[in-house]
Design a protein around this motif. Structure first.
Motif, PDB file in Angstrom:
ATOM      1  N   GLN A  19       0.007   0.379 -22.793  1.00  0.00           N
ATOM      2  CA  GLN A  19      -1.558   0.843 -22.556  1.00  0.00           C
ATOM      3  C   GLN A  19      -2.168   1.751 -21.857  1.00  0.00           C
ATOM      4  OE1 GLN A  19      -3.083  -0.845 -25.155  1.00  0.00           O
ATOM      5  NE2 GLN A  19      -1.455  -1.386 -26.296  1.00  0.00           N
ATOM      6  N   GLY A  20      -2.916   2.467 -22.278  1.00  0.00           N
ATOM      7  CA  GLY A  20      -3.805   3.632 -21.499  1.00  0.00           C
ATOM      8  C   GLY A  20      -3.155   4.761 -21.437  1.00  0.00           C
ATOM      9  N   ARG A  21      -3.696   5.409 -20.700  1.00  0.00           N
ATOM     10  CA  ARG A  21      -3.700   7.309 -20.432  1.00  0.00           C
ATOM     11  C   ARG A  21      -2.039   7.161 -19.773  1.00  0.00           C
ATOM     12  NH1 ARG A  21      -8.455   9.800 -17.852  1.00  0.00           N
ATOM     13  NH2 ARG A  21      -9.863   9.837 -19.442  1.00  0.00           N
ATOM     14  N   ASP A  22      -1.165   6.189 -18.696  1.00  0.00           N
ATOM     15  CA  ASP A  22       0.215   6.310 -18.500  1.00  0.00           C
ATOM     16  C   ASP A  22       1.158   5.379 -19.643  1.00  0.00           C
ATOM     17  OD1 ASP A  22      -0.996   3.230 -17.856  1.00  0.00           O
ATOM     18  OD2 ASP A  22      -0.878   3.857 -16.076  1.00  0.00           O
ATOM     19  N   ALA A  23       0.699   5.251 -20.822  1.00  0.00           N
ATOM     20  CA  ALA A  23       1.011   4.491 -21.461  1.00  0.00           C
ATOM     21  C   ALA A  23       2.603   5.331 -21.531  1.00  0.00           C
ATOM     22  CB  ALA A  23       0.811   4.305 -23.101  1.00  0.00           C
ATOM     23  N   GLY A  24       3.723   4.428 -21.729  1.00  0.00           N
ATOM     24  CA  GLY A  24       4.811   5.245 -21.764  1.00  0.00           C
ATOM     25  C   GLY A  24       5.911   6.062 -19.930  1.00  0.00           C
ATOM     26  N   ARG A  25       5.387   5.238 -19.809  1.00  0.00           N
ATOM     27  CA  ARG A  25       6.183   5.729 -17.749  1.00  0.00           C
ATOM     28  C   ARG A  25       6.247   4.320 -16.763  1.00  0.00           C
ATOM     29  NH1 ARG A  25       3.692  11.054 -16.967  1.00  0.00           N
ATOM     30  NH2 ARG A  25       4.537  10.771 -14.898  1.00  0.00           N
ATOM     31  N   CYS A  26       6.978   4.588 -15.964  1.00  0.00           N
ATOM     32  CA  CYS A  26       7.912   3.641 -15.361  1.00  0.00           C
ATOM     33  C   CYS A  26       6.665   4.441 -14.059  1.00  0.00           C
ATOM     34  CB  CYS A  26       8.884   3.654 -15.341  1.00  0.00           C
ATOM     35  SG  CYS A  26       9.822   3.678 -16.583  1.00  0.00           S
ATOM     36  N   PHE A  27       6.673   3.111 -13.332  1.00  0.00           N
ATOM     37  CA  PHE A  27       5.513   2.333 -12.453  1.00  0.00           C
ATOM     38  C   PHE A  27       7.011   1.223 -11.708  1.00  0.00           C
ATOM     39  CE2 PHE A  27       2.756   4.001 -14.975  1.00  0.00           C
ATOM     40  CZ  PHE A  27       1.947   5.364 -14.333  1.00  0.00           C
ATOM     41  N   VAL A  28       6.337   1.202 -10.380  1.00  0.00           N
ATOM     42  CA  VAL A  28       6.973   0.706  -9.104  1.00  0.00           C
ATOM     43  C   VAL A  28       5.747  -0.314  -8.716  1.00  0.00           C
ATOM     44  CG1 VAL A  28       8.475   0.036  -7.004  1.00  0.00           C
ATOM     45  CG2 VAL A  28       8.791   1.183  -8.232  1.00  0.00           C
ATOM     46  N   VAL A  29       5.631  -1.782  -8.642  1.00  0.00           N
ATOM     47  CA  VAL A  29       4.415  -2.715  -8.727  1.00  0.00           C
ATOM     48  C   VAL A  29       4.775  -2.364  -6.626  1.00  0.00           C
ATOM     49  CG1 VAL A  29       3.793  -4.957  -8.201  1.00  0.00           C
ATOM     50  CG2 VAL A  29       4.923  -4.070 -10.590  1.00  0.00           C
ATOM     51  N   LEU A  30       3.383  -2.606  -5.855  1.00  0.00           N
ATOM     52  CA  LEU A  30       3.890  -2.646  -4.940  1.00  0.00           C
ATOM     53  C   LEU A  30       2.518  -4.240  -4.452  1.00  0.00           C
ATOM     54  CD1 LEU A  30       1.982   1.521  -4.621  1.00  0.00           C
ATOM     55  CD2 LEU A  30       4.253   0.329  -4.601  1.00  0.00           C
ATOM     56  N   GLN A  31       1.590  -4.353  -5.271  1.00  0.00           N
ATOM     57  CA  GLN A  31       1.188  -5.181  -4.656  1.00  0.00           C
ATOM     58  C   GLN A  31       0.977  -6.040  -5.693  1.00  0.00           C
ATOM     59  OE1 GLN A  31      -2.093  -4.872  -2.863  1.00  0.00           O
ATOM     60  NE2 GLN A  31      -2.894  -6.815  -2.512  1.00  0.00           N
ATOM     61  N   VAL A  32       1.332  -7.252  -5.829  1.00  0.00           N
ATOM     62  CA  VAL A  32       1.359  -8.622  -7.039  1.00  0.00           C
ATOM     63  C   VAL A  32      -0.656  -8.735  -6.272  1.00  0.00           C
ATOM     64  CG1 VAL A  32       1.512 -10.580  -8.168  1.00  0.00           C
ATOM     65  CG2 VAL A  32       2.846  -9.406  -7.814  1.00  0.00           C
ATOM     66  N   VAL A  33      -1.542  -8.479  -7.377  1.00  0.00           N
ATOM     67  CA  VAL A  33      -2.843  -9.083  -7.009  1.00  0.00           C
ATOM     68  C   VAL A  33      -3.364 -11.256  -6.678  1.00  0.00           C
ATOM     69  CG1 VAL A  33      -5.443  -8.812  -6.894  1.00  0.00           C
ATOM     70  CG2 VAL A  33      -3.765  -6.525  -6.857  1.00  0.00           C
ATOM     71  N   ASP A  34      -3.504 -10.555  -8.089  1.00  0.00           N
ATOM     72  CA  ASP A  34      -3.286 -12.742  -8.580  1.00  0.00           C
ATOM     73  C   ASP A  34      -1.862 -12.578  -9.961  1.00  0.00           C
ATOM     74  OD1 ASP A  34      -5.440 -11.414 -10.558  1.00  0.00           O
ATOM     75  OD2 ASP A  34      -6.821 -11.987  -9.514  1.00  0.00           O
ATOM     76  N   GLU A  35      -2.205 -13.661 -10.806  1.00  0.00           N
ATOM     77  CA  GLU A  35      -1.588 -13.737 -11.963  1.00  0.00           C
ATOM     78  C   GLU A  35      -1.699 -12.603 -13.332  1.00  0.00           C
ATOM     79  OE1 GLU A  35      -5.045 -16.541 -12.353  1.00  0.00           O
ATOM     80  OE2 GLU A  35      -3.838 -16.508 -10.492  1.00  0.00           O
ATOM     81  N   GLN A  36      -3.021 -11.870 -12.804  1.00  0.00           N
ATOM     82  CA  GLN A  36      -3.650 -10.992 -13.814  1.00  0.00           C
ATOM     83  C   GLN A  36      -3.680  -9.659 -13.804  1.00  0.00           C
ATOM     84  OE1 GLN A  36      -7.697 -11.860 -15.161  1.00  0.00           O
ATOM     85  NE2 GLN A  36      -6.693 -13.557 -16.754  1.00  0.00           N
ATOM     86  N   PHE A  37      -2.872  -9.218 -12.402  1.00  0.00           N
ATOM     87  CA  PHE A  37      -3.453  -6.868 -12.040  1.00  0.00           C
ATOM     88  C   PHE A  37      -2.290  -7.751 -10.672  1.00  0.00           C
ATOM     89  CE2 PHE A  37      -7.898  -8.202 -13.072  1.00  0.00           C
ATOM     90  CZ  PHE A  37      -8.155  -7.246 -13.392  1.00  0.00           C
ATOM     91  N   VAL A  38      -1.410  -6.223 -11.054  1.00  0.00           N
ATOM     92  CA  VAL A  38      -0.683  -5.874  -9.966  1.00  0.00           C
ATOM     93  C   VAL A  38      -1.116  -4.892  -9.703  1.00  0.00           C
ATOM     94  CG1 VAL A  38       1.209  -6.967 -10.747  1.00  0.00           C
ATOM     95  CG2 VAL A  38       1.060  -4.742 -11.737  1.00  0.00           C
ATOM     96  N   MET A  39      -0.936  -3.971  -8.339  1.00  0.00           N
ATOM     97  CA  MET A  39      -1.496  -2.868  -7.739  1.00  0.00           C
ATOM     98  C   MET A  39       0.357  -1.508  -8.390  1.00  0.00           C
ATOM     99  SD  MET A  39      -4.682  -2.701  -7.284  1.00  0.00           S
ATOM    100  CE  MET A  39      -4.873  -1.007  -5.594  1.00  0.00           C
ATOM    101  N   MET A  40      -0.226  -0.465  -8.222  1.00  0.00           N
ATOM    102  CA  MET A  40       0.976  -0.333  -8.530  1.00  0.00           C
ATOM    103  C   MET A  40       1.476   1.716  -8.553  1.00  0.00           C
ATOM    104  SD  MET A  40       1.471  -0.255 -12.946  1.00  0.00           S
ATOM    105  CE  MET A  40       0.776   1.210 -14.067  1.00  0.00           C
TER     106      MET A  40
END
Length: 99
Positions: A16-37
């Motif tokens: 979803q969003g402007r970056d839909a279809g792009r691959c990322f690497v998870v850098l931090q798991v903030v909580d069960e709902q959010f990650v930083m990538m």
């Protein structure tokens, strides 16, 4: 079908969003709902993207040594780009904002 766990170094596909279809690497798991990538190209390590987990599709690929290098501040944007290219994921150039 069981969902893959979100963990540091996990490769995810944005759905979803402007970056839909792009691959990322998870850098931090903030909580069960959010990650930083980040991907090292459109999203750099110094300004990672905070994204909801429900908008991501986790891939069965984990980039090794991301957690170690991140904790010692030795991880570079080029490391993320090379890791994504090494597993066969194509990195596109960032989209131009001016049309």
């Amino acid at each position: 079908m069981e969902r893959l766990p979100m963990e540091i170094g996990r490769v995810v596909l944005s759905r979803q969003g402007r970056d839909a279809g792009r691959c990322f690497v998870v850098l931090q798991v903030v909580d069960e709902q959010f990650v930083m990538m980040a991907d090292g190209l459109t999203r750099k390590l110094d300004h990672p993207k905070k994204k909801k987990v429900k908008h991501l599709h986790p891939k069965p690929i984990v980039v090794p040594d991301v957690a170690e290098k991140l904790s010692t501040h030795q991880l570079l944007d080029s490391d993320l780009r090379k890791a994504l290219q090494a597993v066969g994921l194509e990195i596109d150039q960032p989209l131009c904002k001016e049309g």
